[in-house]
Design a protein around this motif. Structure first.
Motif, short mmCIF file in Angstrom:
data_model
loop_
_atom_site.label_atom_id
_atom_site.label_comp_id
_atom_site.label_asym_id
_atom_site.label_seq_id
_atom_site.Cartn_x
_atom_site.Cartn_y
_atom_site.Cartn_z
N GLY A 1 -0.93 -0.89 -11.17
CA GLY A 1 -2.13 -1.68 -10.97
C GLY A 1 -2.06 -2.33 -9.59
O GLY A 1 -0.98 -2.78 -9.17
N PHE A 2 -3.18 -2.37 -8.89
CA PHE A 2 -3.20 -2.91 -7.53
C PHE A 2 -4.33 -3.93 -7.39
O PHE A 2 -5.48 -3.64 -7.75
N VAL A 3 -4.00 -5.11 -6.88
CA VAL A 3 -5.00 -6.15 -6.64
C VAL A 3 -5.08 -6.39 -5.14
O VAL A 3 -4.13 -6.93 -4.56
N PRO A 4 -6.16 -5.99 -4.48
CA PRO A 4 -6.28 -6.20 -3.03
C PRO A 4 -6.52 -7.67 -2.70
O PRO A 4 -6.83 -8.47 -3.59
N ARG B 1 0.83 -1.22 0.00
CA ARG B 1 0.00 0.00 0.00
C ARG B 1 0.85 1.26 0.00
O ARG B 1 0.47 2.28 -0.58
N LEU B 2 2.02 1.20 0.63
CA LEU B 2 2.94 2.33 0.59
C LEU B 2 3.42 2.59 -0.84
O LEU B 2 3.41 3.73 -1.31
N ILE B 3 3.82 1.53 -1.53
CA ILE B 3 4.32 1.68 -2.89
C ILE B 3 3.20 2.16 -3.82
O ILE B 3 3.43 2.97 -4.73
N ALA B 4 1.98 1.67 -3.57
CA ALA B 4 0.83 2.07 -4.40
C ALA B 4 0.40 3.51 -4.14
O ALA B 4 -0.36 4.08 -4.92
N GLY B 5 0.88 4.11 -3.04
CA GLY B 5 0.49 5.47 -2.70
C GLY B 5 -0.83 5.55 -1.97
O GLY B 5 -1.41 6.63 -1.84
N LEU B 6 -1.32 4.42 -1.45
CA LEU B 6 -2.59 4.41 -0.72
C LEU B 6 -2.43 4.89 0.71
O LEU B 6 -3.39 5.34 1.33
N ILE B 7 -1.22 4.77 1.26
CA ILE B 7 -0.91 5.32 2.58
C ILE B 7 0.44 6.02 2.51
O ILE B 7 1.24 5.74 1.63
N ARG B 8 0.68 6.92 3.45
CA ARG B 8 1.93 7.67 3.46
C ARG B 8 2.92 7.03 4.45
O ARG B 8 2.53 6.58 5.52
N GLU C 1 5.80 -10.21 -20.89
CA GLU C 1 5.70 -8.89 -21.50
C GLU C 1 6.50 -7.84 -20.74
O GLU C 1 6.39 -6.65 -21.01
N ARG C 2 7.31 -8.29 -19.76
CA ARG C 2 8.21 -7.44 -18.99
C ARG C 2 7.48 -6.49 -18.04
O ARG C 2 7.98 -5.40 -17.70
N LEU C 3 6.29 -6.88 -17.58
CA LEU C 3 5.62 -6.11 -16.55
C LEU C 3 6.33 -6.37 -15.22
O LEU C 3 6.67 -7.51 -14.90
N THR C 4 6.54 -5.33 -14.44
CA THR C 4 7.17 -5.48 -13.12
C THR C 4 6.11 -5.96 -12.12
O THR C 4 5.04 -5.38 -12.02
N LEU C 5 6.43 -7.03 -11.40
CA LEU C 5 5.48 -7.65 -10.47
C LEU C 5 6.03 -7.63 -9.06
O LEU C 5 7.20 -7.96 -8.82
N LEU D 1 -6.07 -3.76 -16.86
CA LEU D 1 -6.89 -3.32 -17.99
C LEU D 1 -6.16 -2.30 -18.85
O LEU D 1 -6.17 -2.37 -20.08
N ALA D 2 -5.51 -1.33 -18.21
CA ALA D 2 -4.83 -0.25 -18.94
C ALA D 2 -3.33 -0.49 -19.07
O ALA D 2 -2.57 0.44 -19.30
N LYS D 3 -2.90 -1.75 -18.94
CA LYS D 3 -1.49 -2.16 -19.10
C LYS D 3 -0.56 -1.33 -18.23
O LYS D 3 0.22 -0.49 -18.72
N PRO D 4 -0.60 -1.55 -16.91
CA PRO D 4 0.27 -0.80 -16.00
C PRO D 4 1.74 -1.20 -16.18
O PRO D 4 2.06 -2.23 -16.78
N GLU D 5 2.63 -0.38 -15.64
CA GLU D 5 4.06 -0.69 -15.66
C GLU D 5 4.47 -1.49 -14.43
O GLU D 5 5.46 -2.22 -14.47
#
Length: 259
Positions: A48-51, A24-31, A151-155, A118-122
């Protein structure tokens, strides 16, 4: 910790130790209360975030995903095509016009994946994505992630260890009490397969415990032993010392191991 473009990292550790918080920190959902998160380049990557739990919303999958695609700036034709492609990959196209509120947990998790890519995140962040899924749903999700990895998406994903998702990782970070206390890196090692005859019966377990051996199988000719290549000479010497006849030595492919 550092995450490189195209890398796949698994976060392991017991519940309550900070895996979800880190995501959540990396996603920017919390500081963060201390420390910094730095992204390379001039702008933040598309994330992209999958809870770990996806809500039962009062929309059909098509309605919800169309809405999310338009929010991301895709046009209606692009969203329609992308929804069809992704729902077919996760075997949910048959339920595209069913209310999400009527979905099972596995179906909900897969919709969570689809909205996230859906929008092909990095960068894709996943919080226990296989938790509670049946075998079929696990295979569908693993297949989608494997395709995205190619496809070289970072996971970056939280998981509890071994399994199909774990095998996608290039490295594993163990989180304990809010800190990363262990790091393991995957590397490929070549294998050698040895066919040996004139072996004493009932010795399979002895050879399974030999350093570097990954598999022992009984065949009509004797024993077939697969060993990490750099340990094969030592194993061959020991087999000969035990009176075995070596029928064949064959170079095999590679297997993933951790260090």
């Amino acid at each position: 910790m550092s995450i490189f473009k195209g890398e796949s990292i698994a976060l392991t550790g017991d519940n309550g130790n900070g895996k979800s918080t880190l995501l959540r920190l990396i996603a920017g959902l919390i500081r963060p209360t201390s420390g910094t998160i730095v992204f390379s380049g001039d702008k933040l990557p598309a994330i992209g975030f999958v809870p770990d739990r996806f809500p039962k919303l009062p929309f059909t999958a098509n309605e919800y995903l169309m809405h999310m695609g338009l929010i991301h700036g895709l046009n209606r034709q692009q969203v329609t095509s992308r929804i069809r492609e992704l729902l077919q990959i996760v075997n949910l196209y048959h339920a595209a016009d069913v209310k999400i509120a009527n979905y099972s947990k596995g179906m909900l998790q897969k919709i969570g994946f689809v909205q996230a890519v859906l929008a092909k995140p990095e960068l894709l962040l996943l919080d226990e994505p296989l938790s509670g899924l049946d075998e079929t749903s696990t295979r569908d999700v693993a297949a989608l992630l494997s395709r995205l990895k190619q496809e070289r998406l970072t996971l970056l994903f939280a998981c509890h260890g071994e399994g199909q998702l774990y095998e996608l990782a290039d490295s594993v970070l163990n989180v304990r009490e809010g800190r990363i206390d262990a790091i393991a890196f995957k590397h490929k090692v070549p294998l050698t397969r040895i066919q040996a005859a004139h072996m004493a019966a009932g010795q399979e377990d002895i050879w399974r415990s030999f350093n570097g051996v990954t598999e022992v199988r009984t065949t009509a000719a004797g024993l077939q032993i697969t060993v990490i290549a750099d340990q094969s000479d030592v194993l061959l010497r020991e087999l000969l010392n035990q009176g075995a006849s070596i029928l064949s030595v064959q170079r095999m492919g590679e297997r993933s191991t951790w260090e």
